[in-house]
Scaffold this motif. Structure first.
Motif, mmCIF file in Angstrom:
data_model
loop_
_atom_site.group_PDB
_atom_site.id
_atom_site.type_symbol
_atom_site.label_atom_id
_atom_site.label_comp_id
_atom_site.label_asym_id
_atom_site.label_seq_id
_atom_site.Cartn_x
_atom_site.Cartn_y
_atom_site.Cartn_z
ATOM 1 N N ARG A 99 0.835 -1.211 0.000
ATOM 2 C CA ARG A 99 0.000 0.000 0.000
ATOM 3 C C ARG A 99 0.868 1.259 0.000
ATOM 4 O O ARG A 99 0.583 2.234 -0.696
ATOM 5 C CB ARG A 99 -0.942 -0.027 1.212
ATOM 6 C CG ARG A 99 -1.670 1.264 1.538
ATOM 7 C CD ARG A 99 -2.463 1.844 0.391
ATOM 8 N NE ARG A 99 -3.031 3.122 0.756
ATOM 9 C CZ ARG A 99 -2.388 4.295 0.731
ATOM 10 N NH1 ARG A 99 -1.134 4.355 0.333
ATOM 11 N NH2 ARG A 99 -2.994 5.406 1.081
ATOM 12 N N PHE A 103 0.860 3.685 -4.162
ATOM 13 C CA PHE A 103 -0.093 4.797 -4.238
ATOM 14 C C PHE A 103 -0.122 5.485 -5.604
ATOM 15 O O PHE A 103 -1.199 5.912 -6.031
ATOM 16 C CB PHE A 103 0.095 5.797 -3.083
ATOM 17 C CG PHE A 103 1.207 6.789 -3.249
ATOM 18 C CD1 PHE A 103 0.975 8.013 -3.849
ATOM 19 C CD2 PHE A 103 2.474 6.496 -2.780
ATOM 20 C CE1 PHE A 103 1.990 8.941 -3.984
ATOM 21 C CE2 PHE A 103 3.483 7.412 -2.907
ATOM 22 C CZ PHE A 103 3.263 8.631 -3.520
ATOM 23 N N LEU A 106 -2.655 3.629 -7.461
ATOM 24 C CA LEU A 106 -3.988 3.698 -6.857
ATOM 25 C C LEU A 106 -4.653 5.057 -7.041
ATOM 26 O O LEU A 106 -5.886 5.154 -7.064
ATOM 27 C CB LEU A 106 -3.896 3.382 -5.358
ATOM 28 C CG LEU A 106 -3.508 1.964 -4.979
ATOM 29 C CD1 LEU A 106 -3.257 1.866 -3.473
ATOM 30 C CD2 LEU A 106 -4.587 0.987 -5.408
ATOM 31 N N SER A 122 0.438 7.021 2.813
ATOM 32 C CA SER A 122 1.478 6.107 2.334
ATOM 33 C C SER A 122 2.690 6.117 3.257
ATOM 34 O O SER A 122 3.291 5.067 3.517
ATOM 35 C CB SER A 122 1.896 6.478 0.910
ATOM 36 O OG SER A 122 0.802 6.291 0.034
ATOM 37 N N CYS A 125 1.708 4.072 6.236
ATOM 38 C CA CYS A 125 1.759 2.636 5.893
ATOM 39 C C CYS A 125 3.201 2.139 5.804
ATOM 40 O O CYS A 125 3.496 1.021 6.242
ATOM 41 C CB CYS A 125 1.033 2.374 4.573
ATOM 42 S SG CYS A 125 -0.766 2.499 4.712
#
Length: 148
Positions: A99, A103, A106, A122, A125
């Motif tokens: 994740r 990004f 995404l 991000s 994460c």
């Protein structure tokens, strides 16, 4: 359990529980919190309209974070071992790090989310995923012995 506790996994657990709490705050406090945390105007408007979608998505994320925090505590030796702890810690680590690094791919799927949201979430994460990675590595042999 008299062995030393794994500080990285304990910290990762705390981070997961705090993140879950922040997600639950979005449900409780509504659209303004979705906006503050950068979830996008569409999510905020759906929350204002009382639609179920933001609540369901947010509850799912909060529940996953609570489960992950619990597995971190199990891996750290704070609570008793859970089934498949070692494998699940590897999966959790992978999800956080994937994740964090994905990004850019995404972003087009969630055009309402701000760049600030993507960079901060991000980074968070990456931080939590690194804690999980270091903590899991420290416990690797202990977790392997627990399987036997």
């Amino acid at each position: 359990m008299n062995r030393r506790k794994n500080k990285c996994l304990i910290a990762s657990s705390g981070c997961c529980f705090l993140a879950a709490l922040a997600h639950l705050g979005c449900i409780v406090f509504g659209a303004d919190w979705y906006r503050v945390f950068g979830a996008g105007e569409a999510m905020a408007q759906m929350a204002e309209q009382g639609l179920w979608y933001p609540t369901l998505v947010t509850l799912t994320i909060a529940a996953a974070l609570c489960v992950w925090g619990t597995f971190a505590l199990a891996g750290a030796g704070v609570i008793r071992r859970l089934p498949f702890t070692r494998s699940i810690l590897v999966v959790i680590t992978s999800v956080f790090l994937l994740r964090a690094s994905s990004f850019p791919a995404l972003m087009p799927m969630f055009p309402d989310n701000s760049l600030t949201f993507w960079l901060i979430s991000s980074g968070i994460c990456l931080f939590i995923g690194s804690l999980f990675a270091f903590g899991t590595k420290q416990e690797w042999s202990t977790l392997a012995q627990a399987r036997k």
